[in-house]
Design a protein around this motif. Structure first.
Motif, PDB file in Angstrom:
ATOM      1  N   SER A  44       0.813  -1.224   0.000  1.00  0.00           N
ATOM      2  CA  SER A  44       0.000   0.000   0.000  1.00  0.00           C
ATOM      3  C   SER A  44       0.844   1.271   0.000  1.00  0.00           C
ATOM      4  O   SER A  44       0.369   2.339  -0.386  1.00  0.00           O
ATOM      5  N   ARG A  45       2.111   1.173   0.432  1.00  0.00           N
ATOM      6  CA  ARG A  45       2.956   2.370   0.528  1.00  0.00           C
ATOM      7  C   ARG A  45       3.904   2.534  -0.658  1.00  0.00           C
ATOM      8  O   ARG A  45       4.796   3.367  -0.619  1.00  0.00           O
ATOM      9  N   ILE A  46       3.713   1.732  -1.707  1.00  0.00           N
ATOM     10  CA  ILE A  46       4.685   1.786  -2.806  1.00  0.00           C
ATOM     11  C   ILE A  46       4.708   3.150  -3.485  1.00  0.00           C
ATOM     12  O   ILE A  46       3.712   3.862  -3.545  1.00  0.00           O
ATOM     13  N   THR A  47       5.869   3.475  -4.000  1.00  0.00           N
ATOM     14  CA  THR A  47       6.078   4.739  -4.704  1.00  0.00           C
ATOM     15  C   THR A  47       5.887   4.527  -6.207  1.00  0.00           C
ATOM     16  O   THR A  47       5.716   3.400  -6.675  1.00  0.00           O
ATOM     17  N   GLU A  48       5.956   5.607  -6.943  1.00  0.00           N
ATOM     18  CA  GLU A  48       5.891   5.508  -8.407  1.00  0.00           C
ATOM     19  C   GLU A  48       7.049   4.657  -8.930  1.00  0.00           C
ATOM     20  O   GLU A  48       6.898   3.894  -9.875  1.00  0.00           O
ATOM     21  N   HIS A  49       8.198   4.800  -8.293  1.00  0.00           N
ATOM     22  CA  HIS A  49       9.370   3.998  -8.661  1.00  0.00           C
ATOM     23  C   HIS A  49       9.069   2.513  -8.464  1.00  0.00           C
ATOM     24  O   HIS A  49       9.376   1.682  -9.325  1.00  0.00           O
ATOM     25  N   ASP A  50       8.469   2.181  -7.327  1.00  0.00           N
ATOM     26  CA  ASP A  50       8.124   0.787  -7.042  1.00  0.00           C
ATOM     27  C   ASP A  50       7.086   0.260  -8.024  1.00  0.00           C
ATOM     28  O   ASP A  50       7.137  -0.907  -8.435  1.00  0.00           O
ATOM     29  N   LEU A  51       6.140   1.121  -8.381  1.00  0.00           N
ATOM     30  CA  LEU A  51       5.117   0.718  -9.345  1.00  0.00           C
ATOM     31  C   LEU A  51       5.755   0.340 -10.676  1.00  0.00           C
ATOM     32  O   LEU A  51       5.393  -0.657 -11.300  1.00  0.00           O
ATOM     33  N   GLU A  52       6.732   1.118 -11.101  1.00  0.00           N
ATOM     34  CA  GLU A  52       7.436   0.811 -12.354  1.00  0.00           C
ATOM     35  C   GLU A  52       8.119  -0.551 -12.260  1.00  0.00           C
ATOM     36  O   GLU A  52       8.142  -1.317 -13.230  1.00  0.00           O
ATOM     37  N   ARG A  53       8.670  -0.871 -11.089  1.00  0.00           N
ATOM     38  CA  ARG A  53       9.334  -2.159 -10.903  1.00  0.00           C
ATOM     39  C   ARG A  53       8.319  -3.307 -10.983  1.00  0.00           C
ATOM     40  O   ARG A  53       8.586  -4.328 -11.611  1.00  0.00           O
ATOM     41  N   GLN A  72      -8.862  -1.794   3.530  1.00  0.00           N
ATOM     42  CA  GLN A  72      -9.492  -0.487   3.351  1.00  0.00           C
ATOM     43  C   GLN A  72      -8.666   0.642   3.953  1.00  0.00           C
ATOM     44  O   GLN A  72      -8.550   1.719   3.371  1.00  0.00           O
ATOM     45  N   SER A  73      -8.084   0.412   5.134  1.00  0.00           N
ATOM     46  CA  SER A  73      -7.359   1.486   5.815  1.00  0.00           C
ATOM     47  C   SER A  73      -5.993   1.755   5.202  1.00  0.00           C
ATOM     48  O   SER A  73      -5.477   2.874   5.287  1.00  0.00           O
ATOM     49  N   LYS A  74      -5.403   0.732   4.593  1.00  0.00           N
ATOM     50  CA  LYS A  74      -4.101   0.918   3.951  1.00  0.00           C
ATOM     51  C   LYS A  74      -4.216   0.510   2.497  1.00  0.00           C
ATOM     52  O   LYS A  74      -3.708  -0.514   2.053  1.00  0.00           O
ATOM     53  N   HIS A  75      -4.912   1.355   1.765  1.00  0.00           N
ATOM     54  CA  HIS A  75      -5.160   1.088   0.352  1.00  0.00           C
ATOM     55  C   HIS A  75      -4.251   1.968  -0.488  1.00  0.00           C
ATOM     56  O   HIS A  75      -4.125   3.163  -0.240  1.00  0.00           O
ATOM     57  N   SER A  76      -3.619   1.382  -1.484  1.00  0.00           N
ATOM     58  CA  SER A  76      -2.689   2.134  -2.335  1.00  0.00           C
ATOM     59  C   SER A  76      -3.430   2.880  -3.433  1.00  0.00           C
ATOM     60  O   SER A  76      -4.150   2.283  -4.226  1.00  0.00           O
TER      61      SER A  76
END
Length: 263
Positions: A44-53, A72-76
């Motif tokens: 849920s805490r991934i960054t744009e960089h992580d998304l690319e990976r 629900q509480s930690k939704h990305s």
């Protein structure tokens, strides 16, 4: 022979426990394919960089094992753009987790370590025996070629994800000891982060909690997996029969899943 994987090919900024569950030899000399199934801690805490990976891993489906409240509480927000299909299949409901009072007792209680071990044994037993419908959903999901590669995750990627990953590896025919060593790799992936957390919590608790108690609570422990595995083998004789008889998964689905994961 077990192949240790301690490095991630594509490093993440916010994921500490991401890895491929394949690459292991089976008892009949075959290999689990790599690039098919991955496991991870909370995404849920991934960054744009992580998304690319994640996109580079060509992941199509994300299987979230957290409770509905966790989901629900930690939704990305990043994952809301439709790059992946996300399925929330909780292995535990909220009431089967530990309360704040229990966590306080685990850390500070005189017998907190024994209470935590008792809780963890019950936690694993619940996954194996009471969450059979959810296990059926997960195995059915990953037995469909159009859903692969897939990522399975929970919060720490330690217990819920660890158990499901172990079941899938055993279904593929990986020897149990190799499965255990892969399960324990969580402790290698979390090593630097764990040391930082222990140091911080020692200061926050005014050194009332020992490092040993913290490690017991925060690290993967084979004792809980061993106990569940022994029980399943005594009752069913094999993981395949457990998945068929207890979880209600058709044998043809299990065979399909196994063949998809083997080379």
């Amino acid at each position: 022979m077990y192949r240790v994987r301690k490095e991630v090919d594509l490093p993440f900024e916010k994921l500490s426990n991401f890895r491929d569950i394949g690459g292991l030899k089976t008892e009949d000399g075959r290999n689990m394919k790599t690039g098919m199934l991955y496991r991870s801690d909370d995404i849920s805490r991934i960054t744009e960089h992580d998304l690319e990976r994640l996109i580079e891993y060509k992941i199509k489906v994300i299987c979230d094992l957290r409770t509905p409240n966790e989901h629900q509480s930690k939704h990305s927000h990043i994952l809301s753009h439709g790059q992946f299909r996300v399925f929330n299949i909780p292995l535990h409901l909220q009431e089967t987790g530990a309360s704040k009072r229990q966590w306080f007792n685990f850390f500070f209680g005189k017998s907190g370590d024994e209470h935590f071990k008792k809780f963890s044994r019950a936690y694993y037993h619940h996954m194996a025996v009471e969450s059979t419908f959810q296990i059926k959903e997960i195995i059915t999901l990953v037995s469909r070629e159009e859903n692969l590669p897939a990522l399975i995750h929970c919060t720490a990627g330690k217990d819920r994800t660890g158990y499901i990953s172990a079941v899938i590896q055993l279904l593929a025919g990986v020897p149990y000891e190799s499965v255990v060593q892969d399960y324990l790799l969580t402790n290698e992936y979390y090593k630097s982060r764990l040391e930082s957390v222990i140091k911080m919590m020692r200061w926050m608790t005014l050194f009332q909690v020992t490092p040993e108690r913290m490690k017991l609570i925060l690290m993967a422990n084979r004792e809980y997996l061993d106990e569940v595995y022994r029980g399943l083998m005594e009752t069913y004789g094999s993981i395949e029969l457990y998945l068929n008889k207890a979880c209600g998964i058709e044998l043809c689905t299990l065979r399909k899943c196994k063949e998809l994961l083997l080379e």
